[in-house]
Design a protein around this motif. Structure first.
Motif, PDB file in Angstrom:
ATOM      1  N   TYR A  36      -8.570  -3.171  -7.801  1.00 57.22           N
ATOM      2  CA  TYR A  36      -7.379  -4.008  -7.965  1.00 57.22           C
ATOM      3  C   TYR A  36      -6.243  -3.375  -9.104  1.00 57.22           C
ATOM      4  CZ  TYR A  36      -9.612  -8.368  -6.461  1.00 57.22           C
ATOM      5  OH  TYR A  36     -10.435  -9.285  -5.447  1.00 57.22           O
ATOM      6  N   GLN A  38      -2.831  -4.160 -11.691  1.00 59.80           N
ATOM      7  CA  GLN A  38      -1.979  -5.110 -12.136  1.00 59.80           C
ATOM      8  C   GLN A  38      -0.860  -4.379 -12.991  1.00 59.80           C
ATOM      9  OE1 GLN A  38      -3.749  -8.194 -14.749  1.00 59.80           O
ATOM     10  NE2 GLN A  38      -1.940  -9.536 -14.287  1.00 59.80           N
ATOM     11  N   LYS A  42       3.334  -8.935 -13.245  1.00 61.91           N
ATOM     12  CA  LYS A  42       2.890  -9.114 -11.791  1.00 61.91           C
ATOM     13  C   LYS A  42       1.580  -9.605 -12.053  1.00 61.91           C
ATOM     14  CE  LYS A  42       6.289  -6.158  -9.664  1.00 61.91           C
ATOM     15  NZ  LYS A  42       6.147  -4.816  -8.523  1.00 61.91           N
ATOM     16  N   GLU A  43       0.913 -10.237 -10.921  1.00 59.29           N
ATOM     17  CA  GLU A  43       0.002 -10.730 -10.655  1.00 59.29           C
ATOM     18  C   GLU A  43      -1.231  -9.463 -10.080  1.00 59.29           C
ATOM     19  OE1 GLU A  43       0.541 -15.335  -9.205  1.00 59.29           O
ATOM     20  OE2 GLU A  43      -0.474 -13.926  -7.870  1.00 59.29           O
ATOM     21  N   ARG A  44      -2.292  -9.710 -10.629  1.00 58.25           N
ATOM     22  CA  ARG A  44      -3.370  -8.752 -10.119  1.00 58.25           C
ATOM     23  C   ARG A  44      -3.405  -8.783  -8.579  1.00 58.25           C
ATOM     24  NH1 ARG A  44      -8.899  -8.140 -13.572  1.00 58.25           N
ATOM     25  NH2 ARG A  44      -7.062  -8.093 -15.311  1.00 58.25           N
ATOM     26  N   GLU A  45      -3.570  -7.449  -8.044  1.00 55.77           N
ATOM     27  CA  GLU A  45      -3.564  -7.551  -6.671  1.00 55.77           C
ATOM     28  C   GLU A  45      -4.734  -6.469  -6.175  1.00 55.77           C
ATOM     29  OE1 GLU A  45      -0.233  -5.482  -4.374  1.00 55.77           O
ATOM     30  OE2 GLU A  45       0.121  -3.928  -5.936  1.00 55.77           O
ATOM     31  N   ALA A  60      -4.669  -2.532   0.951  1.00 56.00           N
ATOM     32  CA  ALA A  60      -3.253  -3.148   0.924  1.00 56.00           C
ATOM     33  C   ALA A  60      -2.382  -2.624   1.964  1.00 56.00           C
ATOM     34  CB  ALA A  60      -2.751  -3.632  -0.559  1.00 56.00           C
ATOM     35  N   SER A  62       0.604  -1.512   1.348  1.00 62.16           N
ATOM     36  CA  SER A  62       1.463  -0.830   0.448  1.00 62.16           C
ATOM     37  C   SER A  62       0.927   0.447   0.227  1.00 62.16           C
ATOM     38  CB  SER A  62       2.022  -1.609  -0.910  1.00 62.16           C
ATOM     39  OG  SER A  62       0.706  -1.778  -1.424  1.00 62.16           O
TER      40      SER A  62
END
Length: 117
Positions: A36, A38, A42-45, A60, A62
């Motif tokens: 992940y 972060q 911003k939120e953790r993605e 992801a 991106s």
């Protein structure tokens, strides 16, 4: 359970880094592993995940085509190879795994990646 990330740092746009996550305290080969990230504010993605045999991977949108997740079960280590880095990839990167038995998600302490010229 312990997850220890390493390999972060400062890199120029277009550069590469390889993150490592050394795992201990559980049967590494039986767990799905995830990376992940972060960024500030911003939120953790979820960036990438890898299945138990190490065959199934997901990314992801991106980072698809630029990042590669892999694992070395004998070494209890999961990697994240990051190529063609962009400033928007700057974040703290975390290694993670979920234990269905314990109902707990485990996290490492994170490693900072900064992409800047």
């Amino acid at each position: 359970v312990q997850l220890v990330e390493s390999g972060g740092g400062l890199v120029q746009p277009g550069g590469s880094l390889r993150l490592s996550c050394a795992a201990s305290g559980f049967t590494f080969s039986r767990y799905v592993m995830k990376w992940y990230r972060q960024a500030p504010g911003k939120e953790r993605e979820l960036v990438a995940s890898i299945g138990i045999p190490g065959i199934t991977t997901n990314y992801a949108g991106s980072v698809k085509g630029r990042f590669t997740i892999s694992r070395d079960n004998p070494k209890n280590t999961v990697y994240l190879q990051m190529n063609s880095l962009k400033p928007e990839d700057s974040a703290v990167y975390y290694c993670s795994t979920y234990s269905p038995l314990a109902g707990v998600t485990y996290w490492g302490q994170g490693t900072q990646v900064t992409v800047s010229s």
